[in-house]
Design a protein around this motif. Structure first.
Motif: not given
Length: 320
Positions: A311-320, A290-295, A308-309
């Motif tokens: 969304q990436a923060t939510r994804v890695v934090s586990g808030a899918f 997800a990070l690669y796609r966001a970048e 982008v940041l």
């Protein structure tokens, strides 16, 4: 016809002389360098071709090969020389006929146009695109620059702006960015704007103007992400952005956190281990993808950097 390979600095030298290849194939793993190269090509073209200073941007998924070649061969009634960017060339791998058609058309340049084909980073080499790479007159691979390369790039930019650099100034910029190319290019823009044409910069200016790219607040942000506290992570992200920390530096730190959790090098091994303890390997792999796609979406101009940041923060934090 055989492509001529140029390193990024050699390509910059050529375009500064006004020597634009008829077709340039831009590839490689460093998306930050690609973005910086495209920005330099835009600037050089605007100076060299004031009749058509703006680049026309195409994406493989939104346009046919025939339309790209029509722009490449025909130009327009108002400007015979045009700068053309074609992003997401890798999407052509779905059709061998389209690759062949585009390669054949690229081999027949007319009208003085410059076509830049941009291939996004891939996990494995895309061998089916080799005919297209070979058809381009110049091929450039964007790889992660070392310290000396960053310093040379910065010095080149300041010379163009006629900004005088005191000794050790560019070294201070590279140190402030910890050698991260994306952060370096972001901060270079800030410094150039601060000094203005024919200005002057010294290490003291760098210390005053640039906030530390990896400052005390970034570990706090990463700690919230590693702990799975999406609310706190979002709040700390907002504070980082308000403080002037570059988007590129934050995204790099986030990717380093996840990469470290998957066994790669980590700036803060403890935080990466905490993330690994919370998320299963499959979830970590999903987060990194997800990070690669966001970048790629951000650097390709398809998404806002702040969105982008977030969304990436939510994804890695586990808030899918």
């Amino acid at each position: 016809m055989r492509s001529r390979r140029l390193a990024p600095d050699q390509l910059l030298d050529a375009i500064e002389r006004g020597e634009f290849p008829a077709a340039l194939y831009l590839e490689g793993p460093d998306e930050g360098v690609k973005a910086a190269l495209l920005a330099e090509i835009r600037r050089a073209w605007a100076r060299a071709v004031p009749d058509a200073p703006l680049a026309r941007v195409f994406r493989v998924g939104e346009i046919g090969v025939d339309e790209v070649l029509a722009a490449y061969h025909g130009g327009s009634l108002f400007a015979q020389r045009e700068l053309l960017f074609l992003f997401e060339v890798e999407d052509l791998t779905r059709s061998e006929k389209r690759i062949t058609a585009l390669a054949e058309g690229v081999l027949r340049p007319t009208g003085g146009a410059c076509l830049v084909l941009i291939e996004s980073e891939g996990e494995t080499p895309r061998k089916s695109l080799e005919p297209l790479r070979g058809a381009c007159s110049v091929r450039c691979e964007a790889t992660a620059p070392g310290r000396s390369q960053l310093m040379a790039w910065g010095a080149r930019r300041m010379r163009r702006e006629r900004i005088t650099l005191a000794p050790a100034t560019m070294e201070a910029v590279v140190d402030a960015c910890e050698g991260d190319a994306v952060a370096f290019f972001d901060e270079l823009e800030k410094l150039a704007a601060w000094a203005g044409p024919e200005g002057r910069l010294a290490p003291s200016d760098v210390a005053a103007i640039l906030r530390p790219v990896v400052g005390a607040d970034i570990p706090a942000y990463l700690a919230a992400v590693a702990a799975g506290d999406a609310t706190a992570a979002g709040q700390r992200l907002g504070r980082l952005l308000a403080a002037g920390v570059s988007e590129g530096a934050i995204l790099f730190a986030l990717a380093n956190l996840v990469g470290g959790a998957l066994g790669g090098w980590a700036r803060d091994r403890g935080l990466s281990q905490a993330l690994r303890a919370r998320l299963a390997p499959r979830a970590l792999a999903h987060a990194l993808d997800a990070l690669y796609r966001a970048e790629a979406a951000w650097k390709g101009g398809r998404a806002d950097a702040v969105a982008v940041l977030e969304q990436a923060t939510r994804v890695v934090s586990g808030a899918f």
